[in-house]
Motif scaffolding. Structure first.
Motif, mmCIF file in Angstrom:
data_model
loop_
_atom_site.group_PDB
_atom_site.id
_atom_site.type_symbol
_atom_site.label_atom_id
_atom_site.label_comp_id
_atom_site.label_asym_id
_atom_site.label_seq_id
_atom_site.Cartn_x
_atom_site.Cartn_y
_atom_site.Cartn_z
ATOM 1 N N LYS A 28 36.784 48.247 37.171
ATOM 2 C CA LYS A 28 36.090 47.354 38.008
ATOM 3 C C LYS A 28 36.957 46.946 39.256
ATOM 4 C CE LYS A 28 34.525 44.752 33.721
ATOM 5 N NZ LYS A 28 34.588 43.587 32.972
ATOM 6 N N ILE A 32 35.744 47.086 43.160
ATOM 7 C CA ILE A 32 36.001 46.022 44.254
ATOM 8 C C ILE A 32 36.681 46.632 45.479
ATOM 9 C CG2 ILE A 32 37.239 44.024 44.751
ATOM 10 C CD1 ILE A 32 36.975 43.242 41.828
ATOM 11 N N LEU A 78 41.486 36.742 41.719
ATOM 12 C CA LEU A 78 41.673 38.311 41.617
ATOM 13 C C LEU A 78 42.883 38.565 41.827
ATOM 14 C CD1 LEU A 78 40.148 40.840 40.989
ATOM 15 C CD2 LEU A 78 39.441 40.948 43.462
#
Length: 258
Positions: A28, A32, A78
């Motif tokens: 993931k 990004i 994040l």
């Protein structure tokens, strides 16, 4: 041998789950970063190839600034999750942890949060932005753990019986529970209460941690039952203080007249 094989199987399963969760989180994060790289490459190409590119760069910058107000909190979360997951890395899948007073088992580690299973079976999801502010006790990564076993005996117990209790407990640990506990446990007197009872404790050191809660409570129960039998053999007991009871004659009965 059967218990050891089951323990090795559980450890292997936990390692597999930990590798799976790490691979998914890295995947993931890779997506990004790839999106960010593509946007930066498009901006660079526009600035290099397109005439009057300054106008496009300013427009794109305005667009990015607008997005920063919308996704600013997500970007901050994040970044905190990346630091928590890959730098601090306090646990893996399958680890037993204590957060505050909750006994939790790590079920799945994601990029932004972790799924836990409570000791009562409840499934709990906690974001990493919250977990980074908590004190986390990792039981699997702990070495030999110890606990205090409290008990009480009568104030009039002779010193010889107290010494014999320590010797009997030590012999039991060396003979019966040598694979589960360390020998020669510390026995100490905590306090004397009301000149009637002695509050004492054993400091019991396990050989291993409490990752497997079932095994921990099973061996603790065996020790408690053995301690009970030793106390019965040595006639160690505790009696409550005598209570003063005063007998009072009831008042004379008088018949009421209507």
């Amino acid at each position: 041998m059967s218990e050891k094989i089951q323990y090795i199987y559980k450890e292997r399963k936990d390692i597999t789950n930990a590798l799976r969760d790490t691979s998914q989180a890295v995947g993931k994060l890779d997506v990004i970063l790839l999106i960010i790289f593509i946007l930066a490459a498009v901006l660079l190409c526009c600035a290099t190839l397109v005439a009057n590119s300054f106008t496009y760069v300013v427009s794109f910058g305005t667009f990015v600034l607008t997005l920063s107000f919308i996704f600013g909190s997500f970007a901050a979360e994040l970044f905190q999750s990346i630091i928590f997951l890959f730098v601090m890395h306090p646990y893996d899948a399958g680890d037993r942890v204590y957060i505050a007073t909750d006994n939790l088992l790590v079920m799945k580690v994601g990029l932004l949060g972790t799924t836990f299973t409570h000791v009562n079976g409840q499934v709990t999801y906690i974001p990493h932005s919250i977990l980074k502010q908590k004190i986390i006790f990792n039981i699997r990564r702990s070495l030999h753990q110890s606990e205090q076993i409290d008990f009480q005996i009568d104030f009039s117990t002779p010193k010889e019986k107290i010494v014999a209790l320590k010797e009997r407990v030590n012999k039991y640990l060396e003979a019966e529970e040598s694979r589960e506990f360390h020998g020669d446990p510390l026995m100490a007197l905590i306090e004397i209460v009301d000149s009637n009872k002695l509050k004492m404790f054993f400091w019991l050191e396990h050989k291993g941690n409490w990752q497997d809660g079932g095994r921990r409570w099973a061996r603790r129960t065996r020790f408690m039952l053995a301690l009970r039998e030793i106390c019965r053999d040595l006639d160690l007991s505790y009696s409550l203080l005598p209570l003063r009871v005063q007998h009072m004659n009831p008042p004379p009965y008088t018949e009421s007249r209507s």
